[in-house]
Scaffold this motif. Structure first.
Motif: not given
Length: 199
Positions: A69-88
């Protein structure tokens, strides 16, 4: 949710009395691609982006059944980009992730899978330098799963895992760049993780 976490912790403590125990730091690189709930005109997600995790892991081997059994405690950072008709629109999410993996060995490889509990700590959107707090648009807690393979080399613990979600992940609608859309703050992702056994 809290009861399940407590049960997992008690299982780990209980097994520790008759099993081999390992503890150490852990870091991971993630590859994430944001999901959009529905097709919105002139709105699309960008390519997969890299994120990171850091924290600690413990492993308790249970000789009687040949599993660990392997429990983990992690601090996570994710980033994403969405493109619209006028900007990012740049989106960033910070979470505390608690995967609890159950696995066994198949030759030199480890095969493992288990639930992953996620607690959202912050969420922001950035449009042309204007940062907006969007945490209230999302659930504070979600449940997912992880599955993958790994190998132990000397004191290093290396894992390649896939993560998906088991609960509702999409947030309320976000308006940015002249468009309104709903996104997923916990998308499916690949993780390459490395840990180090302190003992």
């Amino acid at each position: 949710m809290k009861k399940l976490l407590i049960v997992c912790m008690l299982m780990t403590i209980g097994f520790g009395a008759s099993a081999q125990f390992t503890l150490g730091p852990r870091v991971a690189i993630t590859s994430t691609n944001l999901d959009i709930r529905e097709n919105v005109a002139d709105v699309k997600s960008g390519d997969a982006e890299f994120g990171f995790q850091y924290g600690a892991f413990a492993r308790v081997k249970v000789p009687i059944v040949g599993l660990y059994v392997q429990p983990e405690l992690l601090f996570s950072k994710t980033e994403s980009t969405v493109t619209t008709n006028t900007s990012t629109v740049d989106l960033s999410f910070n979470r505390v992730d608690v995967p609890v993996m159950i696995g066994g060995k198949l030759g030199p490889l480890r095969i493992n899978a288990g639930p992953s509990f996620s607690f959202l700590t912050s969420a922001e959107s950035d449009v042309a330098g204007t940062v907006t707090d969007i945490k209230d648009n999302y659930s504070d807690t979600t449940v997912g799963f992880q599955a993958g393979i790994g190998v132990d080399f000397l004191k290093f613990v290396i894992d390649l895992k896939y993560e998906g979600s088991l609960s509702e992940r999409f947030g309320e609608s976000i308006t940015a760049g002249g468009a309104t859309f709903s996104t997923d703050e916990r998308p499916s992702q690949l993780l390459l993780a490395v840990g180090f056994k302190l003992f």
